[in-house]
Design a protein around this motif. Structure first.
Motif, PDB file in Angstrom:
ATOM      1  N   GLU A 100      -7.650  34.557  -2.864  1.00  0.00           N
ATOM      2  CA  GLU A 100      -8.019  34.434  -4.273  1.00  0.00           C
ATOM      3  C   GLU A 100      -8.504  33.019  -4.573  1.00  0.00           C
ATOM      4  N   THR A 101      -9.536  32.903  -5.382  1.00  0.00           N
ATOM      5  CA  THR A 101     -10.091  31.617  -5.771  1.00  0.00           C
ATOM      6  C   THR A 101      -9.534  31.193  -7.122  1.00  0.00           C
ATOM      7  N   ILE A 102      -9.116  29.939  -7.226  1.00  0.00           N
ATOM      8  CA  ILE A 102      -8.616  29.403  -8.486  1.00  0.00           C
ATOM      9  C   ILE A 102      -9.449  28.195  -8.890  1.00  0.00           C
TER      10      ILE A 102
ATOM     11  N   THR B 189       0.856  -1.180   0.000  1.00  0.00           N
ATOM     12  CA  THR B 189       0.000   0.000   0.000  1.00  0.00           C
ATOM     13  C   THR B 189       0.892   1.229   0.000  1.00  0.00           C
ATOM     14  N   ALA B 190       0.493   2.254  -0.737  1.00  0.00           N
ATOM     15  CA  ALA B 190       1.224   3.518  -0.779  1.00  0.00           C
ATOM     16  C   ALA B 190       0.200   4.643  -0.685  1.00  0.00           C
ATOM     17  N   VAL B 191       0.322   5.469   0.349  1.00  0.00           N
ATOM     18  CA  VAL B 191      -0.704   6.462   0.644  1.00  0.00           C
ATOM     19  C   VAL B 191      -0.076   7.835   0.838  1.00  0.00           C
ATOM     20  N   MET B 192      -0.600   8.841   0.112  1.00  0.00           N
ATOM     21  CA  MET B 192      -0.203  10.235   0.287  1.00  0.00           C
ATOM     22  C   MET B 192      -1.480  11.060   0.340  1.00  0.00           C
ATOM     23  N   LEU B 193      -1.777  11.610   1.505  1.00  0.00           N
ATOM     24  CA  LEU B 193      -2.987  12.403   1.694  1.00  0.00           C
ATOM     25  C   LEU B 193      -2.629  13.804   2.159  1.00  0.00           C
ATOM     26  N   THR B 194      -3.239  14.799   1.540  1.00  0.00           N
ATOM     27  CA  THR B 194      -3.118  16.181   1.992  1.00  0.00           C
ATOM     28  C   THR B 194      -4.389  16.909   1.594  1.00  0.00           C
ATOM     29  N   PRO B 195      -4.822  17.893   2.372  1.00  0.00           N
ATOM     30  CA  PRO B 195      -6.029  18.629   1.992  1.00  0.00           C
ATOM     31  C   PRO B 195      -5.795  19.608   0.847  1.00  0.00           C
ATOM     32  N   GLY B 196      -4.569  19.743   0.387  1.00  0.00           N
ATOM     33  CA  GLY B 196      -4.319  20.582  -0.778  1.00  0.00           C
ATOM     34  C   GLY B 196      -3.188  21.571  -0.573  1.00  0.00           C
ATOM     35  N   HIS B 197      -2.413  21.787  -1.625  1.00  0.00           N
ATOM     36  CA  HIS B 197      -1.243  22.657  -1.543  1.00  0.00           C
ATOM     37  C   HIS B 197      -1.603  24.136  -1.452  1.00  0.00           C
ATOM     38  N   GLU B 198      -2.855  24.488  -1.798  1.00  0.00           N
ATOM     39  CA  GLU B 198      -3.234  25.896  -1.743  1.00  0.00           C
ATOM     40  C   GLU B 198      -3.239  26.442  -0.318  1.00  0.00           C
ATOM     41  N   ARG B 199      -3.242  25.560   0.656  1.00  0.00           N
ATOM     42  CA  ARG B 199      -3.236  25.992   2.051  1.00  0.00           C
ATOM     43  C   ARG B 199      -1.908  26.653   2.432  1.00  0.00           C
ATOM     44  N   TRP B 200      -0.822  26.268   1.740  1.00  0.00           N
ATOM     45  CA  TRP B 200       0.491  26.814   2.092  1.00  0.00           C
ATOM     46  C   TRP B 200       1.245  27.427   0.912  1.00  0.00           C
TER      47      TRP B 200
ATOM     48  N   GLU C  23     -13.226  24.522  -7.142  1.00  0.00           N
ATOM     49  CA  GLU C  23     -12.495  25.743  -6.833  1.00  0.00           C
ATOM     50  C   GLU C  23     -11.676  25.543  -5.562  1.00  0.00           C
ATOM     51  N   ARG C  24     -10.577  26.262  -5.475  1.00  0.00           N
ATOM     52  CA  ARG C  24      -9.745  26.266  -4.274  1.00  0.00           C
ATOM     53  C   ARG C  24      -9.424  27.714  -3.908  1.00  0.00           C
ATOM     54  N   THR C  25      -9.213  27.978  -2.620  1.00  0.00           N
ATOM     55  CA  THR C  25      -8.894  29.319  -2.151  1.00  0.00           C
ATOM     56  C   THR C  25      -7.473  29.354  -1.619  1.00  0.00           C
TER      57      THR C  25
END
Length: 369
Positions: free
Chosen positions: A221-223, A153-164, A210-212
């Motif tokens: 800004e929203t993308i 099993t290989a797992v990579m979870l993140t809520p998204g790079h736009e946070r940082w 969309e992401r903020t």
């Protein structure tokens, strides 16, 4: 080890890690030497050269034509990887690039075909798999500590790079997404541990359109999001082992403490982060009562980005370097096939294959293990 004079194209953020590795390799007696740098921003290249003895700043075309450059280190953006590689090959230079080898499998195949015709060598990141973390796990597999490998099993979870990330647009446009962004580390590790992949079955989804942006000058800004941001699938290795892959920009966390686990008939391995060169490998043997930390037993100690270049220099021609173009092409093909499988809703046979790279003996410097 063959002496290798390197010209680096691209002096962005990632270049600092390569420069640190050049310094460490030099301190260990390596004959891999940086001699020239280039960047579309001439001032940025000049700043790097001014800080390093024996390194000069050149234009891109000047660097490609320079007689004292044996290998071009390609640290440009992914969209430019193939063209820079092709230009370097046309100039008779070997090439080592940041991942991915090219933006598409078709472009990567063009690079490999041109290199074969020109008789020059190709290497490609990630070379994190050459460090003590993944290589100690590889040694455990090779030594039979888990018996016959059955699954991973290989797992990579993140809520998204736009946070940082202050400019995260790329991650949510074609060519981005969690699989193409982080998948090279995980898929390269799985091929290193279990061998090449012959077929894939994938599914994907998108939590929102969309992401903020959460930091920097564009905060708030929203993308738009135009690619799927959660990808999962099963990789069928030619060995018969099945790897389950989950790459996500939509999830928060996982209780799986090891990013990769490998399971066999006689035990299970917890494998460290494939985006790092070190880390702890642990074994739970059949009949055991818990996880046992394994001592470091293989890989390049204290290595960093760029050790793949030194490994290439230490690998006799025509042998394929461990972080070689054939492996990078196969990994890219696996990822694109997985995305196509998700889009078409069917299992896809992977067209390319590669040899499982040779194990790395425990050593400080390529060629001295």
């Amino acid at each position: 080890m063959t002496a290798l004079r390197v010209g680096m194209i691209g002096c962005g953020a990632i270049s600092g890690q390569y420069l640190a590795s050049f310094d460490r390799l030099a301190s260990l007696g390596s004959d891999v030497t940086l001699v020239a740098v280039a960047d579309l921003d001439a001032d940025r290249a000049a700043a790097v050269a001014a800080d390093r003895d024996g390194v000069r700043a050149l234009g891109v075309e000047e660097l490609l034509a320079a007689d004292d450059v044996d290998l071009v280190l390609n640290l440009t953006i992914p969209a430019a990887h193939a063209q820079i590689a092709l230009d370097a090959i046309a100039a008779g230079k070997a090439v080592y690039g940041e991942k991915p080898l090219a933006a598409t499998t078709a472009d990567a195949q063009r690079v490999m075909a041109a290199a074969a015709d020109a008789g020059v060598r190709v290497g490609c990141a990630p070379d994190t798999v050459l460090g003590t973390g993944i290589q100690t796990a590889r040694r455990a597999v090779d030594d039979g500590l888990i018996g016959t490998p059955v699954a991973a099993t290989a797992v990579m979870l993140t809520p998204g790079h736009e946070r940082w990330h202050p400019n995260p647009d790329f991650y949510y446009q074609p060519g981005g997404g969690p699989l193409l962004d982080m998948g090279p580390y995980y898929v390269t590790a799985l091929v290193t541990l279990l061998g090449p992949v012959r077929s894939v079955t994938g599914r994907s989804s998108r939590a929102r359109d969309e992401r903020t942006i959460g930091s920097g000058a564009r905060e708030g800004e929203t993308i738009g999001v135009t690619v799927d941001t959660h990808v999962t699938g099963v990789l069928e290795h030619t060995s018969g082992a099945l790897s389950t892959l989950i790459m996500s920009f939509d999830a928060v966390a996982t209780t799986q403490t090891a990013p990769i686990e490998v399971h066999g008939t006689a035990g299970s391995l917890a494998v460290p982060d494939p985006n790092r060169f070190d880390g702890t490998t642990s074994l739970f043997p059949l009949g055991g009562d818990g996880w046992q930390e394994l001592p470091v037993s293989a890989g390049y100690r204290d290595s960093g980005r760029g050790y793949g270049i030194a490994d290439l220099a230490a690998t006799p021609d025509p042998e394929e370097p461990r972080a070689g173009g054939a492996l990078a092409l196969h990994v890219l093909d696996v990822m694109e096939s997985l995305l196509r499988s998700a889009d078409e809703g069917r299992t896809i046979t992977v067209d390319t294959t590669t040899e499982r790279p040779p194990a790395v003996p425990l050593s400080d410097l390529p060629g001295q293990g």
